[in-house]
Design an enzyme around this catalytic site. Structure first.
Site, PDB file in Angstrom:
ATOM      1  N   THR A 189       0.827  -1.219   0.000  1.00  0.00           N
ATOM      2  CA  THR A 189       0.000   0.000   0.000  1.00  0.00           C
ATOM      3  C   THR A 189       0.858   1.265   0.000  1.00  0.00           C
ATOM      4  O   THR A 189       2.016   1.232   0.464  1.00  0.00           O
ATOM      5  CB  THR A 189      -0.916   0.007   1.255  1.00  0.00           C
ATOM      6  N   ASP A 190       0.276   2.366  -0.471  1.00  0.00           N
ATOM      7  CA  ASP A 190       0.999   3.654  -0.441  1.00  0.00           C
ATOM      8  C   ASP A 190       1.268   4.123   0.985  1.00  0.00           C
ATOM      9  O   ASP A 190       2.135   4.962   1.224  1.00  0.00           O
ATOM     10  CB  ASP A 190       0.233   4.742  -1.221  1.00  0.00           C
ATOM     11  N   GLU A 191       0.516   3.562   1.959  1.00  0.00           N
ATOM     12  CA  GLU A 191       0.670   4.031   3.345  1.00  0.00           C
ATOM     13  C   GLU A 191       2.048   3.705   3.912  1.00  0.00           C
ATOM     14  O   GLU A 191       2.463   4.282   4.916  1.00  0.00           O
ATOM     15  CB  GLU A 191      -0.440   3.451   4.226  1.00  0.00           C
ATOM     16  N   TYR A 223      -1.129  -0.210  11.292  1.00  0.00           N
ATOM     17  CA  TYR A 223      -1.454  -0.901  10.021  1.00  0.00           C
ATOM     18  C   TYR A 223      -0.334  -0.705   9.014  1.00  0.00           C
ATOM     19  O   TYR A 223       0.196  -1.663   8.442  1.00  0.00           O
ATOM     20  CB  TYR A 223      -2.780  -0.368   9.449  1.00  0.00           C
ATOM     21  N   LYS A 260       2.261  -3.416   7.307  1.00  0.00           N
ATOM     22  CA  LYS A 260       2.353  -3.615   5.856  1.00  0.00           C
ATOM     23  C   LYS A 260       3.779  -3.346   5.363  1.00  0.00           C
ATOM     24  O   LYS A 260       4.286  -4.045   4.488  1.00  0.00           O
ATOM     25  CB  LYS A 260       1.369  -2.691   5.118  1.00  0.00           C
TER      26      LYS A 260
END
Ligand code: NAD
Length: 326
Positions: free
Chosen positions: A126-128, A150, A154
Site C-alpha cells: 500500500t501507499d501508506e 497498520y 504492511k
C-alpha cells in the site's frame, strides 16, 4: 497453471478473482485453477465469490497455518497475496492481529513458497508504507516511513517479501497502491461508510479539519494493475499503482453528499484520528511506462458505479452495518 490467491473473500481480492474468471484474463495467462485461501474475518463475504465456478476452489483457513499453507502450496505455481487486516482505525485500537496476519502470515506464505519452489509471488502492499508526503509524490526508491500500526505492519511484510527475493532469489513482485473504492468494500471505510449512512438517512463523521488528502483508484483498475505486475512485471521489482484523483476528505465528502442528494447538514465533525497522515501521493511512472498501467475509470464514473451498487445491494451491506453498530 494454478494460482493461490489469499484474502479473496475481501474487497480487492474478490474483485481480482472475478476479473480473472469472468474477463478471459485467466485463460489469457494460462491459469486453469484458482484456489482462494481466506479465514473469513469480519471484513470478508463469501457472496463476493462465484463458488459454482469449477475453476475456483475455496479453502477456509489462516495464512499463519503453516501446515495448511504447505498443503496448498504443493499444488500452487504462483501466489497473489491480498490477505491482511486492512483498517487503520482498528490497528490503532489494537495492533496485535495486524502483526500476526500481516507480518507472520506473509512470512509463513513466503517460507512455504520457498520450500515448494513456487514460481512467482505477488505481494499486495500500500501507499501508506511511505508515510505522510507533504508535497511531491513517493517513488519506489523512497525510504519507507510508516506511521500507523497498520502501515507499519504492511511495511514490515513488504520488506520481508523483498528480502526473500534478495536473499533466496524468490520471484517476488510488490505493488503499492493508493486508496481503492468500488462495490463490495466493507462499510467501515470512508466511501462505503458515508454512502450507506447517507442512503439510510443518517449523518457521516468527518475527521479533524477534513483536509487530509488521498489519491483514489477504482478497484477494478487496481486489479488490472496487479495482473499486469503478475504477468509482465519483473522479479524483485516494486510498482506504485496510482489513481490520479487526489482529493481532500472534505472534497470527497462533497462528492458523496452530491451522489446521495444530501447537503452539509448531514456532516458531523469528529476528533481527528490519532497520528492521521496528512497526505499520500504516488509517482506511478514505472507502472505506466513499463507495464502500460492506465486506469479506465475516472472518479466520476467510478463513483457513479459505486453509488449505484450500494443503492441496489442493500442485502449485501445492511447485515454488516447491523453487526457494526450492535
Ligand atoms: P479487506 O479487509 O476487504 O479483505 C481482507 C481479506 O483478508 C478478508 O477477506 C479477510 O477475511 C482475509 N484475511 C484476513 N486475515 C486473514 C488470515 N489470517 N488468513 C486468511 N485470510 C485472512 O481488505 P482489502 O481492502 O480487500 O485489501 C486487500 C489488500 O490490499 C490488503 O493487503 C491491503 O493492505 C491492500 N491494499 C488495500 C487498499 C485499499 O484501499 N483497500 C489500498 C492499497 C492496498
Amino acid at each position: 497453471m494454478n494460482l493461490l490467491v489469499t484474502g479473496a473473500a475481501g474487497f480487492i481480492g474478490s474483485a481480482y478473482v472475478r476479473m480473472l474468471l469472468t474477463t478471459g484474463a485467466a485463460q489469457a495467462s494460462g491459469v486453469c485453477g484458482v484456489t482462494v485461501l481466506d479465514n473469513l474475518t469480519y471484513a470478508s463475504n463469501l457472496d463476493n465469490l462465484d463458488l459454482s465456478d469449477p475453476r475456483l476452489t475455496f479453502v477456509r483457513g489462516d495464512i499463519c497455518d503453516a501446515r495448511l499453507v504447505d498443503r496448498l502450496m504443493e499444488k500452487t505455481d504462483q501466489v497473489v497475496h491480498f490477505a491482511a487486516e486492512s483498517h487503520v482505525d482498528r490497528s490503532i485500537a489494537s495492533a496485535d492481529v495486524f502483526v500476526r496476519t500481516n507480518v507472520t502470515g506473509t512470512q509463513t506464505l513466503l517460507d512455504s513458497a520457498l520450500r515448494h519452489g513456487t514460481k512467482r509471488f505477488v505481494h499486495v502492499s500500500t501507499d501508506e508504507v511511505y508515510g505522510s508526503v507533504e508535497s511531491g509524490s513517493s517513488t519506489e526508491q523512497d525510504a519507507l516511513d510508516p506511521n500507523s500500526p497498520y502501515a507499519a505492519s504492511k511495511a514490515a511484510s513488504d520488506l520481508l517479501a523483498l528480502s526473500y527475493h534478495r536473499t533466496h532469489d524468490l520471484d517476488v513482485r510488490v505493488t503499492r497502491c493508493t486508496n481503492n473504492y468500488g462495490p463490495r468494500q466493507f462499510p467501515e471505510k470512508i466511501i462505503p461508510l458515508f454512502l450507506t449512512s447517507l442512503l439510510d438517512g443518517g449523518d457521516v463523521p468527518l475527521y479533524g479539519d477534513g483536509l487530509n488528502r488521498r489519491d483514489w483508484l477504482y478497484v477494478d483498475d487496481h486489479c488490472r494493475a496487479v495482473e499486469l505486475v503478475r504477468t509482465s512485471g519483473s522479479p524483485g521489482r516494486v510498482y506504485n499503482i496510482g489513481g490520479g484523483t487526489e482529493l481532500s476528505n472534505r472534497e470527497l465528502t462533497g462528492h458523496l453528499l452530491a451522489a446521495c442528494g444530501a447537503d452539509w447538514s448531514r456532516v458531523r465533525y469528529v476528533p481527528d484520528r490519532k497520528g492521521h497522515d496528512r497526505r499520500y501521493s504516488l509517482d506511478d511512472t514505472r507502472a505506466r511506462t513499463e507495464l502500460g498501467h492506465r486506469p479506465r475509470h475516472d472518479f466520476a464514473s467510478g463513483l457513479a458505479a459505486t453509488f449505484a451498487w450500494y443503492h441496489d445491494n442493500r442485502d449485501w451491506w445492511e447485515p454488516l452495518k447491523r453487526r457494526l453498530t450492535a
